[in-house]
Design a protein around this motif. Sequence first.
Motif, PDB file in Angstrom:
ATOM      1  N   SER A  90      12.533   2.996   2.338  1.00  0.00           N
ATOM      2  CA  SER A  90      11.521   2.206   1.621  1.00  0.00           C
ATOM      3  C   SER A  90      10.213   2.178   2.406  1.00  0.00           C
ATOM      4  N   THR A  92       6.352   2.848   3.016  1.00  0.00           N
ATOM      5  CA  THR A  92       5.111   3.006   2.237  1.00  0.00           C
ATOM      6  C   THR A  92       3.962   3.273   3.200  1.00  0.00           C
ATOM      7  N   ASP A  95       3.146   0.538   5.738  1.00  0.00           N
ATOM      8  CA  ASP A  95       4.022   0.339   6.889  1.00  0.00           C
ATOM      9  C   ASP A  95       3.518   1.066   8.128  1.00  0.00           C
TER      10      ASP A  95
END
Length: 160
Positions: A90, A92, A95
């Motif tokens: 997860s 992105t 991050d």
Amino acid sequence: MKKASIIISAILVSFLTQAQNLRHISVKDAVEIAVKNNNNVKISELDEKVANANYHQTDAVFLPQVTVGYTALSTNNPLNAFGFLLQQESVTAMDFDPAKLNNPGARQNYSAQVEAKMPLLNMDMIYARKGAKAQEEVYKYKTERAKEYIEFGVRKAYTQ
């Protein structure tokens, strides 16, 4: 008067002697009672039941092994926190912000696992099963021989 007391005494004695009836027991009844009440036979029967239970425990050779696991982790270590994001797939663009990478805050990672294993051929358990079956038969014969020995002893004592 003496004759009357002697007659009464004789009648009382005859009633008392009739109170002690003799009971005749047949060989078959004696054998049944002896086998039913013998401790060695009872112990042999219990050993036979234990061997039967051990044999039925080996039924597990045909069953699958199932394991369930659960893991929960929480960290504020920057390297582990980013690793959790990669494991969870997860990630992105936000991050990769240096402020978030250096000071990520608390991150959690949870995982659950269910695993089922079905043995194709487990020779150890198959041989253990055969051994348990042989032990069950041994204790069955032991019980039979104990009963036969008690019957022999009772018949021998009865004929004497």
